[in-house]
Scaffold this active site. Sequence first.
Site, PDB file in Angstrom:
ATOM      1  N   HIS A  16       0.840  -1.206   0.000  1.00  0.00           N
ATOM      2  CA  HIS A  16       0.000   0.000   0.000  1.00  0.00           C
ATOM      3  C   HIS A  16       0.878   1.260   0.000  1.00  0.00           C
ATOM      4  CE1 HIS A  16      -3.015  -2.669   2.344  1.00  0.00           C
ATOM      5  NE2 HIS A  16      -3.539  -2.488   1.149  1.00  0.00           N
ATOM      6  N   LYS A  40     -17.833  -6.386   9.222  1.00  0.00           N
ATOM      7  CA  LYS A  40     -16.587  -7.142   9.305  1.00  0.00           C
ATOM      8  C   LYS A  40     -15.738  -6.559  10.415  1.00  0.00           C
ATOM      9  CE  LYS A  40     -13.271  -8.460   5.896  1.00  0.00           C
ATOM     10  NZ  LYS A  40     -12.748  -8.035   4.595  1.00  0.00           N
ATOM     11  N   ARG A  89      -2.194  -6.139  -8.277  1.00  0.00           N
ATOM     12  CA  ARG A  89      -1.003  -6.944  -7.993  1.00  0.00           C
ATOM     13  C   ARG A  89      -0.793  -8.019  -9.034  1.00  0.00           C
ATOM     14  NH1 ARG A  89      -3.159  -8.127  -2.073  1.00  0.00           N
ATOM     15  NH2 ARG A  89      -4.942  -8.341  -3.442  1.00  0.00           N
ATOM     16  N   SER A 127      -2.955  -7.781   3.201  1.00  0.00           N
ATOM     17  CA  SER A 127      -3.128  -7.586   4.650  1.00  0.00           C
ATOM     18  C   SER A 127      -3.449  -8.906   5.331  1.00  0.00           C
ATOM     19  CB  SER A 127      -4.234  -6.566   4.917  1.00  0.00           C
ATOM     20  OG  SER A 127      -3.874  -5.317   4.382  1.00  0.00           O
TER      21      SER A 127
END
Length: 160
Positions: A16, A40, A89, A127
Amino acid sequence: MHAIYPGSFDPVTMGHIDIILRAAAQFDELTVAVLINHNKKGLFTIEERLDLLRESLKEYPEIKIESFSGLLIDYAAKKGEPVILRGLRAISDFENEMQLALANKNSNRNIETLFMVSNPKYSFLSSSLIREIAAFQGDVSNLVPPAVEKALRLKYKEGL
Ligand code: PNS
């Protein structure tokens, strides 16, 4: 041009940070926007995620760090219709990102999504991978900013 870089940032990774710094060099204004997702729980609270971003980017006070709830496109409309920036990515990211970008475009045709290709050094990074390595006391020191490494150590020492 103003860009917003939205995400969960639970926690922020070097992947990031790489995108954020490269984007800051391209746009006149950059806002990093942390999603408040009531459905969440996550590892870090929104305040902790914001603090970790602030600490990791303290040398770049021009980069704004905020949180938002609800739809990204509504938040972006309120911010004056900036560009939405997302990192890519690998090809596996593409399908989800395309869906998100097209749904957002369908809601507001004035708001563009731009993609920035991740640094290959961090293309495997997420993450969730960081949380998993850290949960088993693995070494994440070259994958996250120092403040995040420390926060992960504390979090898992506390037993969550
Ligand atoms: O870091 P992430 O989890 O990949 O980021 C995903 C994020 C926050 C950009 C995305 O889930 C999002 O925009 N959520 C807000 C709700 C929304 O607008 N959903 C898309 C509707 S089509």
